[in-house]
Motif scaffolding. Structure first.
Motif, PDB file in Angstrom:
ATOM      1  N   PHE A 196       0.827  -1.210   0.000  1.00 28.02           N
ATOM      2  CA  PHE A 196       0.000   0.000   0.000  1.00 28.02           C
ATOM      3  C   PHE A 196       0.864   1.264   0.000  1.00 28.02           C
ATOM      4  CE2 PHE A 196      -3.787  -2.469   1.308  1.00 28.02           C
ATOM      5  CZ  PHE A 196      -4.684  -1.893   0.441  1.00 28.02           C
ATOM      6  N   ALA A 197       1.881   1.294   0.837  1.00 27.78           N
ATOM      7  CA  ALA A 197       2.689   2.505   0.955  1.00 27.78           C
ATOM      8  C   ALA A 197       3.445   2.814  -0.329  1.00 27.78           C
ATOM      9  CB  ALA A 197       3.673   2.360   2.120  1.00 27.78           C
ATOM     10  N   VAL A 198       3.966   1.794  -0.977  1.00 28.65           N
ATOM     11  CA  VAL A 198       4.806   2.005  -2.158  1.00 28.65           C
ATOM     12  C   VAL A 198       3.985   2.133  -3.436  1.00 28.65           C
ATOM     13  CG1 VAL A 198       6.626   0.992  -3.585  1.00 28.65           C
ATOM     14  CG2 VAL A 198       6.767   0.841  -1.088  1.00 28.65           C
ATOM     15  N   LEU A 199       2.991   1.263  -3.586  1.00 28.71           N
ATOM     16  CA  LEU A 199       2.225   1.223  -4.834  1.00 28.71           C
ATOM     17  C   LEU A 199       0.953   2.056  -4.798  1.00 28.71           C
ATOM     18  CD1 LEU A 199       2.524  -2.612  -5.568  1.00 28.71           C
ATOM     19  CD2 LEU A 199       3.986  -0.764  -6.406  1.00 28.71           C
ATOM     20  N   GLY A 200       0.537   2.479  -3.603  1.00 27.26           N
ATOM     21  CA  GLY A 200      -0.717   3.207  -3.465  1.00 27.26           C
ATOM     22  C   GLY A 200      -0.865   4.432  -4.354  1.00 27.26           C
TER      23      GLY A 200
END
Length: 443
Positions: A313-317
């Motif tokens: 979530f943090a990287v691809l969000g």
């Protein structure tokens, strides 16, 4: 009735996990796509209002659960021959509580909500109650390791739910019509779940139950009621709280990311529903060594899952948000880092919480949930005082950090291996710190 597959009668195999993964993936997928469609076709303002209605109704549905799932699961695992009787008591208690809370909910809506939005709140409650009845009715299937039956029913029913909602929201782009489809699909799911459980186990799930037996069921469940309600509410209370201080558009943007995360986080249910019956049975037998070994396995698996989901979530969000939503949702980019850290902490915390539930240690779980929710109340006050809405997801992550730390401490006190708990906690905290710095935030 098939008792040979009861948890504890054989080694925990991969097949139950796969079946629960399929069932949870179906629920997750439908929830994910449903919210994506509503956000995209209704726009931030309409979506914000409907999402708030769904969140408030979820609170009522959660309170009507009253710890019945955990208490009934433990009772059925201990006395499998009484599954039918226990299910009828469980369902009677559920319907009684749902009716009472519907009256309270209706009074609140009629008093506080704009009359133009009354249909949204009514349909949202019907849908949430229906979904909670469906999930509760499949507790006996999990006790008897009928995970394949649950997976089949869930996949078929949720596919129908999604088809109905998608057709309505795409054609009408109307929040009220979409809410009606939301309710109808979930009532279908409830009917399918109850029928499937009855057929698979050869029991009568609903019938007349003496008042004394309903009262006894509620008394046995009340020790789990606060814990269960707080566990569910802590994953949903952010929207009702933030909805008090954010505009409908701001809430819609927050929900566009937050609901995606909340749909993914129930992956913890995959492991929880597989491990919980076994852990409860081992605890009832007094086999502390086997209990500790299973709990250690659960913590390891949940920690790995937490890292993968949180980092994803943090990287691809940000890229995902731009791909899924129109330009009105651009402010969502600033929220993804906090959402990823929240998912990381929440999933890791579940690894400590599930063995505590199996051992009946609800006091520490309750204290942890209160700590998490108190953090969210403080966050809402800060937002009301003028803190930028871009910090909402980090406030959500902070509440999950409090939950994680308190549950980890409770696990050590309960007797879990100090080293395994410490290593898991250290890995999760280091990962969370790295994600926070990578997204430009500091914990």
């Amino acid at each position: 009735m098939r008792d040979t597959l009861l948890p504890g009668a054989s080694e925990l195999a991969h097949r139950p996990k796969v079946m629960m993964l399929i069932a949870t993936a179906a629920r997750m997928g439908v929830g994910l796509i449903s919210f994506l469609l509503m956000a995209r076709y209704l726009g931030p303002e309409q979506f914000g209002i409907l999402a708030a209605a769904i969140a408030y109704s979820a609170v009522a549905a959660t309170l009507s659960d009253f710890g019945l799932a955990i208490s009934s699961l433990r009772a059925m695992a201990a006395e499998p021959a009484d599954t039918g009787v226990l299910m009828r008591r469980m369902m009677a208690a559920k319907l009684l509580l749902a009716g009472a809370l519907t009256l309270v909910y209706a009074a609140g809506v009629l008093t506080l909500v704009n009359p133009g939005n009354w249909p949204l709140f009514a349909f949202a409650l019907i849908g949430q109650i229906g979904f909670s009845v469906a999930d509760l009715s499949m507790v006996p299937l999990r006790v008897h390791s009928r995970f394949g039956t649950e997976a089949l029913v869930t996949v078929c029913a949720t596919a129908a739910m999604l088809a109905l909602l998608a057709a309505v929201v795409i054609v009408t782009r109307c929040a009220a019509a979409t809410a009606a489809a939301f309710a109808g699909g979930r009532l279908l799911y409830a009917a399918a779940a109850v029928s499937a459980t009855a057929h698979a186990l050869g029991i009568r799930p609903i019938g007349q139950v003496p008042r004394s037996e309903v009262a006894a069921t509620l008394r046995k469940s009340r020790s789990f009621a606060v814990d269960g309600s707080l566990t569910s509410l802590s994953t949903q209370i952010d929207v009702p709280l933030f909805g008090l201080v954010l505009s409908a558009t701001q809430l819609g943007i927050y929900q566009a990311g937050g609901r995606l995360v909340q749909v993914i986080v129930p992956f913890a249910v995959v492991l929880g529903n597989v491990y919980l019956p076994t852990l409860a049975a081992l605890h009832a037998k007094g086999d502390a060594t086997a209990f500790a070994a299973r709990a250690r396995d659960l913590v390891r698996e949940m920690t790995l899952l937490a890292i993968v989901v949180g980092a994803g979530f943090a990287v691809l969000g940000p890229a995902l948000g731009r791909m899924l939503y129109p330009a009105e949702y651009d402010p969502l980019v600033a929220l993804w880092g906090g959402f990823g850290i929240h998912a990381l902490f929440r999933l890791a915390a579940a690894g400590f919480a599930i063995p505590l539930a199996a051992a009946g240690q609800v006091g520490s779980r309750i204290a942890s949930q209160f700590g998490s929710m108190a953090t969210l109340v403080l966050a809402a006050l800060l937002l009301g005082a003028g803190v930028d809405a871009a910090w909402t997801s980090m406030m959500l992550a902070a509440s999950s950090l409090v939950l994680l730390l308190l549950l980890a401490g409770a696990s050590v006190k309960q007797g879990c291996n100090r080293r395994s708990v410490g290593v898991a906690l250290l890995v999760v905290l280091i990962t969370g710190g790295g994600l926070a710095m990578a997204r430009g935030f500091w914990l």
